[in-house]
Design a protein around this motif. Structure first.
Motif, PDB file in Angstrom:
ATOM      1  N   SER A 150     -10.861  -3.871  10.305  1.00  0.00           N
ATOM      2  CA  SER A 150      -9.797  -4.246  11.231  1.00  0.00           C
ATOM      3  C   SER A 150     -10.082  -5.564  11.959  1.00  0.00           C
ATOM      4  CB  SER A 150      -9.572  -3.125  12.239  1.00  0.00           C
ATOM      5  OG  SER A 150      -8.530  -3.462  13.094  1.00  0.00           O
ATOM      6  N   SER A 209       0.826  -1.224   0.000  1.00  0.00           N
ATOM      7  CA  SER A 209       0.000   0.000   0.000  1.00  0.00           C
ATOM      8  C   SER A 209       0.848   1.258   0.000  1.00  0.00           C
ATOM      9  CB  SER A 209      -0.903   0.033   1.235  1.00  0.00           C
ATOM     10  OG  SER A 209      -1.865  -0.987   1.174  1.00  0.00           O
ATOM     11  N   HIS A 247      -5.970  -0.763  -4.579  1.00  0.00           N
ATOM     12  CA  HIS A 247      -5.860   0.532  -3.898  1.00  0.00           C
ATOM     13  C   HIS A 247      -7.071   1.418  -4.218  1.00  0.00           C
ATOM     14  CE1 HIS A 247      -1.166   0.142  -3.508  1.00  0.00           C
ATOM     15  NE2 HIS A 247      -1.810  -0.902  -3.076  1.00  0.00           N
ATOM     16  N   TYR A 259      -9.914   0.461  10.563  1.00  0.00           N
ATOM     17  CA  TYR A 259      -9.398  -0.136   9.320  1.00  0.00           C
ATOM     18  C   TYR A 259      -8.109  -0.906   9.549  1.00  0.00           C
ATOM     19  CZ  TYR A 259     -12.595   3.260   7.230  1.00  0.00           C
ATOM     20  OH  TYR A 259     -13.704   3.976   6.890  1.00  0.00           O
ATOM     21  N   LEU A 260      -7.813  -1.820   8.624  1.00  0.00           N
ATOM     22  CA  LEU A 260      -6.500  -2.457   8.588  1.00  0.00           C
ATOM     23  C   LEU A 260      -5.442  -1.386   8.336  1.00  0.00           C
ATOM     24  CD1 LEU A 260      -7.090  -5.650   6.358  1.00  0.00           C
ATOM     25  CD2 LEU A 260      -7.130  -5.474   8.850  1.00  0.00           C
ATOM     26  N   HIS A 302      -4.906  -0.580   4.747  1.00  0.00           N
ATOM     27  CA  HIS A 302      -5.969   0.215   4.135  1.00  0.00           C
ATOM     28  C   HIS A 302      -5.824   1.690   4.520  1.00  0.00           C
ATOM     29  CE1 HIS A 302      -8.779  -3.543   3.615  1.00  0.00           C
ATOM     30  NE2 HIS A 302      -7.586  -3.717   3.115  1.00  0.00           N
ATOM     31  N   PHE A 342      -5.358   4.577   1.730  1.00  0.00           N
ATOM     32  CA  PHE A 342      -6.229   5.741   1.693  1.00  0.00           C
ATOM     33  C   PHE A 342      -5.403   7.024   1.787  1.00  0.00           C
ATOM     34  CE2 PHE A 342      -8.606   9.124   3.765  1.00  0.00           C
ATOM     35  CZ  PHE A 342      -9.699   9.236   2.914  1.00  0.00           C
ATOM     36  N   PHE A 351      -9.477   2.798  -1.292  1.00  0.00           N
ATOM     37  CA  PHE A 351      -9.786   4.224  -1.168  1.00  0.00           C
ATOM     38  C   PHE A 351     -11.294   4.452  -1.212  1.00  0.00           C
ATOM     39  CE2 PHE A 351     -10.827   8.353  -2.976  1.00  0.00           C
ATOM     40  CZ  PHE A 351     -10.152   9.202  -2.109  1.00  0.00           C
TER      41      PHE A 351
END
Lengths: 200, 200
Positions: free
Chosen positions: B43, A38, B181, A177-178, A181, A185, B185
């Motif tokens: 998560s 990422s 990605h 979120y992970l 991620h 973002f 997003f």
């Protein structure tokens, strides 16, 4: 420059794990591999203005600090297995006495969290935190250093270090979120903010 | 509901590939595995309001359509290897004559791109496209179906199908991103838009 740090709470500090079991025996190095993907990958190239950092705190030889310099990294493919092969090399080629380039653009060495932060004290630090200010209310500098946990949050001591170095707590919203991620973002969000600024 | 479709231009349609070579012999199924991770994982839970779709167009038996229903999927871990194990089962248990649940919440069957779109005609379609309108200028409905390519764009015929069903072309900016990605997003972006709406 843009920096991302993801803590690896139980990442193995000996390369004797099986690449088919990175989510198990390797101490959740899959989280680190996805975070690297990422942080660094674009569609047909790498982000040359991003560096990625992690510290492995797992057994038997913690802490091992690993840095990936986007401008210098070569030959790594975006899939988790391939990225993990390079993390494994960084662990296997770790040298107690010397910060070592283990493959092109990837380095490992003995460094604590405090030492890593001190080394980057010219950056502006941002600690991802559910209780932080919303990202849209925080001006993010062009020399940002983002700090994230993995499955675990940072310890109170690590948070105190962040605070000492002026880290701002930022949140992406109410949903947890992970780490990968969050990074994905942030990269797109900051690209868009830069594009918007250049238009205004 | 939120839907994501990622085309798999060369994804193998026979499960005889090696899980250690998903970026090679499996026909870039690593792209699909990462896209599934981005579409479904939070998560500590899965997004129960997201469905993921792909069609594998690789040899020897295309097209094989695979659907993952976020509300029903069980036991899958977020790492690429584990996700790919479940894709492999969906391919191995493919049944020419019958749309089949191959593991909990994961289905495979014979379905063309047109048929998949027709089946979801009550959704609002959005085609990710560098030449599209910026996402911030497009109202995204609560029943969005996003359509993405992998390493390759959609074919002219597929784009014509999208247009026939009223798909809006949307862009995330000038930088070309990996499909996974883009999905990551979009999920966070839409969560944030929903939160903002509930506050206003």
């Amino acid at each position: 420059m843009r920096h991302f740090y993801v803590k690896s709470t139980i990442g193995k500090t000996c390369g004797d794990f099986n690449l088919n079991d990175t989510a198990g025996g390797a101490g959740r190095l899959d989280i680190i591999a996805r975070s690297i993907n990422s942080a660094l990958w674009l569609s047909h190239s790498l982000r040359r203005d991003v560096n990625f950092h992690t510290i492995l705190f797992g057994e038997p030889n913690p802490p091992i600090y690993i840095e990936i310099v986007g401008d210098k990294v070569r030959k790594v493919q975006p899939d988790e297995r391939n990225i993990t092969i390079f993390i494994k090399k960084a662990i296997e080629r770790f040298n107690e006495g010397r910060f070592t380039q283990t493959t092109p653009g990837i380095y490992s060495g003995r460094r604590t969290f405090d030492e890593m932060i001190e080394k980057h004290k010219d950056c502006d630090f941002y600690l991802l935190s559910e209780g932080g200010a919303d990202i849209s209310d925080v001006g993010i500098s062009d020399n940002a250093f983002f700090i994230l946990g993995d499955k675990e949050d940072l310890t109170a001591e690590e948070i105190a270090v962040c605070e000492k170095y002026g880290a701002k707590k930022v949140s992406l919203g109410k949903v947890p979120y992970l780490s990968s991620h969050c990074i994905g973002f942030l990269n797109v969000y900051l690209d868009r903010a830069t594009e918007k600024k250049s238009v205004d």
